[in-house]
Design a protein around this motif. Sequence first.
Motif, PDB file in Angstrom:
ATOM      1  N   UNK A 113     -29.677  18.816 -15.063  1.00 25.58           N
ATOM      2  CA  UNK A 113     -29.176  19.473 -13.868  1.00 25.58           C
ATOM      3  C   UNK A 113     -27.664  19.319 -13.805  1.00 25.58           C
ATOM      4  N   UNK A 114     -26.954  20.450 -13.688  1.00 27.12           N
ATOM      5  CA  UNK A 114     -25.491  20.508 -13.582  1.00 27.12           C
ATOM      6  C   UNK A 114     -24.770  20.231 -14.903  1.00 27.12           C
ATOM      7  N   UNK A 115     -25.504  20.015 -15.979  1.00 27.90           N
ATOM      8  CA  UNK A 115     -24.882  19.757 -17.280  1.00 27.90           C
ATOM      9  C   UNK A 115     -24.652  21.092 -17.992  1.00 27.90           C
ATOM     10  N   UNK A 116     -23.474  21.275 -18.577  1.00 31.56           N
ATOM     11  CA  UNK A 116     -23.149  22.540 -19.226  1.00 31.56           C
ATOM     12  C   UNK A 116     -24.038  22.761 -20.448  1.00 31.56           C
ATOM     13  N   UNK A 117     -24.227  24.027 -20.873  1.00 33.73           N
ATOM     14  CA  UNK A 117     -25.172  24.336 -21.957  1.00 33.73           C
ATOM     15  C   UNK A 117     -24.865  23.635 -23.273  1.00 33.73           C
ATOM     16  N   UNK A 118     -23.594  23.498 -23.621  1.00 33.36           N
ATOM     17  CA  UNK A 118     -23.245  22.851 -24.892  1.00 33.36           C
ATOM     18  C   UNK A 118     -23.627  21.373 -24.852  1.00 33.36           C
ATOM     19  N   UNK A 119     -23.252  20.698 -23.785  1.00 33.72           N
ATOM     20  CA  UNK A 119     -23.604  19.281 -23.652  1.00 33.72           C
ATOM     21  C   UNK A 119     -25.120  19.106 -23.596  1.00 33.72           C
TER      22      UNK A 119
END
Length: 279
Positions: free
Chosen positions: A188-194
């Motif tokens: 949740x709230x983590x960018x797609x790359x990470x």
Amino acid sequence: MSDPSAPEQTTGTPVAAPAARPPDPAAALSIRGLWKRFGQKTAVAGIDLDVPRGSFYGFVGPNGAGKTTTLSMATGLLRPDAGTVMVNGTDFWSAPDAGKAQMGVLPDGVRLFDRLTGAQLLTYSGLLRGMDRDVVAERADDLLRAMDLTEDKDTFVVDYSAGMTKKIALGCALIHAPRVLVLDEPFEAVDPVSAANIRDMLADYVRSGATVIVSSHVMDLVQRMCSHVAVIADGQIRATGTVDDVRAGGSLEDRFVELVGGRHQTEGLAWLRTSSDSD
């Protein structure tokens, strides 16, 4: 307790409610007869669940289903009214220190010591686990790099974005290399790359023999990432097994909706429809 459907004890050691079968000591996490009430509301109603060792286990359910409450009781964050929790054969609530030593936890609504920097928070988490300072320093650097937080290691966590806070909290849960990792909405709230990098890291971790339990609302993510899944609704387990067994030839999302219900008709929202006469 005479009536496990109406547990009364809320303090002291939880009472083990009668179960159809004993906990499985070979499981990474084995739950029997787990109950929790808040006033008149029953949040968890006698759950039985076995999480195989070395599995990537999804735990899914609608809002208010009892997911977070169950995981909180299974990890020592919330005391059950009744039931048994075993972690790798250890009775968690009889020996909580031994149980917690084997676990890493990323709870929902994470609260951190956010007046520390990212590097300080990881260091604190490792030292709190009794780890050697040199080992902690090495692992903290590795985790900062894996979470793409190296450039922000000296920034106070209070100044992190929501996604960065989630990542540093995951690092804190991982630093002691727990054999059972419990993650409540880790992406949740983590960018797609990470998120992609974290999924790869967790998959490698499971392949090494660890067990990862992840709660998520994203059915496609669970279907692609997990080997096993449990569906919970109204405080009860509706289905468990391998992802393929539970989805029964369809998509996990369709099977989830079928199991928990709740799909509504939308005829009453006719005003949302566009009209060619509106100009």
